[in-house]
Design an enzyme around this catalytic site. Structure first.
Site, PDB file in Angstrom:
ATOM      1  N   ASP A 218       1.755   0.391  -8.607  1.00 30.44           N
ATOM      2  CA  ASP A 218       2.621  -0.532  -7.871  1.00 30.44           C
ATOM      3  C   ASP A 218       3.834   0.235  -7.340  1.00 30.44           C
ATOM      4  O   ASP A 218       3.911   1.463  -7.453  1.00 30.44           O
ATOM      5  CB  ASP A 218       3.023  -1.725  -8.747  1.00 30.44           C
ATOM      6  CG  ASP A 218       3.792  -1.327  -9.998  1.00 30.44           C
ATOM      7  OD1 ASP A 218       4.319  -0.183 -10.072  1.00 30.44           O
ATOM      8  OD2 ASP A 218       3.884  -2.156 -10.917  1.00 30.44           O
ATOM      9  N   GLN A 219       4.796  -0.467  -6.799  1.00 27.64           N
ATOM     10  CA  GLN A 219       5.974   0.160  -6.207  1.00 27.64           C
ATOM     11  C   GLN A 219       6.793   0.940  -7.241  1.00 27.64           C
ATOM     12  O   GLN A 219       7.513   1.861  -6.901  1.00 27.64           O
ATOM     13  CB  GLN A 219       6.845  -0.907  -5.530  1.00 27.64           C
ATOM     14  CG  GLN A 219       7.968  -0.323  -4.695  1.00 27.64           C
ATOM     15  CD  GLN A 219       8.692  -1.392  -3.909  1.00 27.64           C
ATOM     16  OE1 GLN A 219       8.364  -2.565  -3.982  1.00 27.64           O
ATOM     17  NE2 GLN A 219       9.693  -0.982  -3.157  1.00 27.64           N
TER      18      GLN A 219
END
Length: 143
Positions: free
Chosen positions: A14-15
């Protein structure tokens, strides 16, 4: 049973640079399919026999992050096996972090007749599979 091994893929992050939580459920499914293959019951075999096995419930508790390229080991164990339903547990270890427990979870399943959608009494309609699962219930998994 041999544990399921995988390498965390970049697209699963994810980010924040860690594996997105939804991917653990996907990994559990991959490990479940691998377990059935090892038992001699590939999922396709069930489909050809006219059965499907939906997930009734899935839970996962996250303990320690996994990052891209980490080596992951998933140990699957049978927690419950009844006439209609069964529950599997998944212990997910990060081997790149010394084998730290990263997450654990469970999935609950049943078998349905794919044509009628009705539940299958595994001990009657799937007797051979039921006997194999009963043996697995008391078996130790390789770690």
């Amino acid at each position: 049973m041999k544990p399921y091994m995988l390498k965390a893929r970049y697209y699963e992050t994810d980010q924040m640079g860690i594996i997105h939580h939804a991917n653990y459920i996907r990994w559990m499914e991959e490990a479940r399919i691998d377990m059935l293959n090892q038992m001699g019951y590939p999922y396709r075999r069930f489909e050809e026999m006219g059965y499907i096995s939906p997930v009734l419930q899935a839970e996962c508790e996250y303990k320690k992050s996994v990052k891209f390229d980490d080596e992951v080991k998933i140990v699957v164990s049978l927690q419950e096996f009844g006439k209609l339903k069964f529950t599997l547990r998944y212990d997910i270890y990060n081997m790149s972090e010394g084998g730290a427990l990263s997450a654990y979870g469970t999935t609950r399943h049943c078998f349905l007749n794919s044509r009628t959608g009705l539940p299958v009494m595994m001990n009657k309609e799937m007797k051979e599979f039921s006997e194999v699962m009963q043996k697995f219930l008391g078996a130790k998994t390789e770690e």
